[in-house]
Scaffold this active site. Structure first.
Site, short mmCIF file in Angstrom:
data_model
loop_
_atom_site.label_atom_id
_atom_site.label_comp_id
_atom_site.label_asym_id
_atom_site.label_seq_id
_atom_site.Cartn_x
_atom_site.Cartn_y
_atom_site.Cartn_z
N THR B 27 0.87 -1.18 0.00
CA THR B 27 0.00 0.00 0.00
C THR B 27 0.90 1.22 0.00
O THR B 27 1.98 1.21 0.60
CB THR B 27 -1.00 0.00 1.18
OG1 THR B 27 -2.03 0.95 0.91
CG2 THR B 27 -0.35 0.34 2.52
N CYS B 33 -2.92 7.35 8.07
CA CYS B 33 -3.49 6.00 7.99
C CYS B 33 -2.47 4.98 8.50
O CYS B 33 -1.27 5.25 8.54
CB CYS B 33 -3.85 5.65 6.55
SG CYS B 33 -5.07 6.74 5.82
N HIS B 50 -5.59 -1.19 5.05
CA HIS B 50 -5.16 0.22 5.09
C HIS B 50 -6.24 1.00 5.83
O HIS B 50 -7.26 1.37 5.26
CB HIS B 50 -4.99 0.71 3.63
CG HIS B 50 -4.51 2.11 3.49
ND1 HIS B 50 -3.60 2.47 2.53
CD2 HIS B 50 -4.83 3.27 4.11
CE1 HIS B 50 -3.37 3.79 2.58
NE2 HIS B 50 -4.13 4.29 3.53
#
Lengths: 213, 166
Positions: B27, B33, B50
């Site tokens: 990711t 995040c 995520h």
């Protein structure tokens, strides 16, 4: 009903006008500051899934220079003025007449960083005040912040509040292009305006359009 | 024997996925995040979520995407992995992200979400009795992470602090 589902084509047209007026004023401010021609493209207003938003301007990992601010008051949201690092380097090199400047040189309290921050302040400030005049809404900017990092890591802050309502966002994307004497493009900067979902009823009402009826 | 070249499976924001070797999972552009990797070494399977927000109670509308929140996202990922034959007692975790990219002197609590995301992820993993083997969290830099299920290594890239493997 999700706020995105209430958006009609007329609303997107209104948001396009919002981008037009805001970025138009920013372009004028930039042009008179640099004494150079600034081109502005027609704003691109779209409803996009977060995943697509993260891939704008060359991907979520693309390194950008961003000056961002939060909008508070009768409507809320976030605004980002972004350039790729290469373009931001060129922009500041030209502005300061210093070919050696680079945003990768972070250990130095370089004046180029302040210049970029100030430029971002002026541009987003003129965007926002034009928006306030146009809508007659009271809008206050937060203190703008400069960041040099991955596009996705920065823009995701603008999606946080929206993510409480939806997996989609409405993005108002306006591109300003700085042209040199021979009309050749020097740098291209993006304005991203991401409004909070609860701002849309206020905004559309202020501009005389029904919403969600 | 055919030597299959692995693919890199992408996990988007508020998204999750599961891979087996030779594939890798990645990711990119993690800011506030958190990327959570859960893996089972015994059958070489790994999943990544995520996470954007710490808790599903923050939803102000009916949100079906479980991967967005730490609580529902981690549960959903465990379920996905169990469907592929692992058991949660065999799972281990590696986590990265949760930066504080901005100062936001006047900002709302949402803008200080990075550390809250990290705390929520840890709380969820503890509740599920999944040990965190390594982590690279906090700070002020964005991260791109990639996990290799055949080596159980998590590779982390930042723009200004280089790369590392944990």
């Amino acid at each position: 009903m999700n706020y995105i589902d209430k958006i009609q084509p007329i609303h997107l047209d209104i948001l396009k006008e919002v981008g037009n007026i805001g970025a138009g004023h920013a372009a004028t401010a930039l042009s008179s500051l640099l004494n150079r021609k600034i081109d502005m493209k027609v704003p691109n207003v779209r409803i996009v899934p977060f995943a697509e938003m993260m891939e704008l301007t060359g991907g979520s990992e693309k390194e950008v220079v961003s000056v961002s601010l939060g909008i508070e008051g009768e409507a809320g949201g976030n605004m980002f003025f972004m350039l790729t690092v290469e373009e931001a380097n060129r922009f500041i090199q030209k502005l300061m007449n210093d070919e050696s400047f680079t945003f990768h040189d972070r250990n130095v309290h370089n004046i180029g960083f302040s210049a970029m921050q100030e430029m971002g302040n002026i541009l987003s400030g003129s965007y926002l005040s034009a928006l306030g005049d146009f809508t007659q809404l009271k809008l206050q900017p937060s203190v703008p912040e400069l960041a040099v990092d991955m596009f996705g890591a920065i823009i995701s802050y603008g999606l946080l509040e929206i993510s409480q309502y939806s997996d989609y966002t409405i993005v108002i994307d306006t591109i300003l292009t700085e042209m040199d004497e021979g009309n050749v493009e020097i740098v291209k900067g993006h304005f991203f305006l991401l409004l909070s979902p609860d701002s849309f009823p206020v905004l559309f009402e202020a501009l005389g359009a029904g919403y969600g009826k | 024997m055919v030597n299959k070249t692995g693919e890199i499976v992408k996990v988007g924001i508020a998204d999750l996925n599961v891979v087996k070797p030779p594939d890798m999972i990645r990711t990119s552009g993690l800011g506030s995040c958190v990327g959570v990797v859960l893996y089972d070494e015994s059958i070489q399977i790994a999943g990544m979520v995520h996470v954007m927000l710490p808790d599903s109670s923050l939803a102000k509308a009916d949100i079906k995407n479980k991967a967005k929140f730490a609580d529902t996202g981690i549960q959903a990922l465990i379920k996905e992995l169990e469907k592929r034959g692992t058991r949660s007692v065999r799972l281990k975790a590696k986590i990265a992200g949760g930066a504080q990219m901005f100062q936001f002197k006047s900002g709302t609590d949402l803008m200080k979400i990075g550390p809250r995301n990290v705390a929520a992820v840890k709380e969820q993993l503890q509740a599920a009795r999944i040990p965190i083997l390594s982590e690279d969290t906090g700070g002020s830099s964005g991260r791109t992470i990639e996990f290799n299920p055949s080596t159980s290594l998590l590779h982390i890239r930042t723009v200004d602090k280089g790369e590392q493997t944990i």
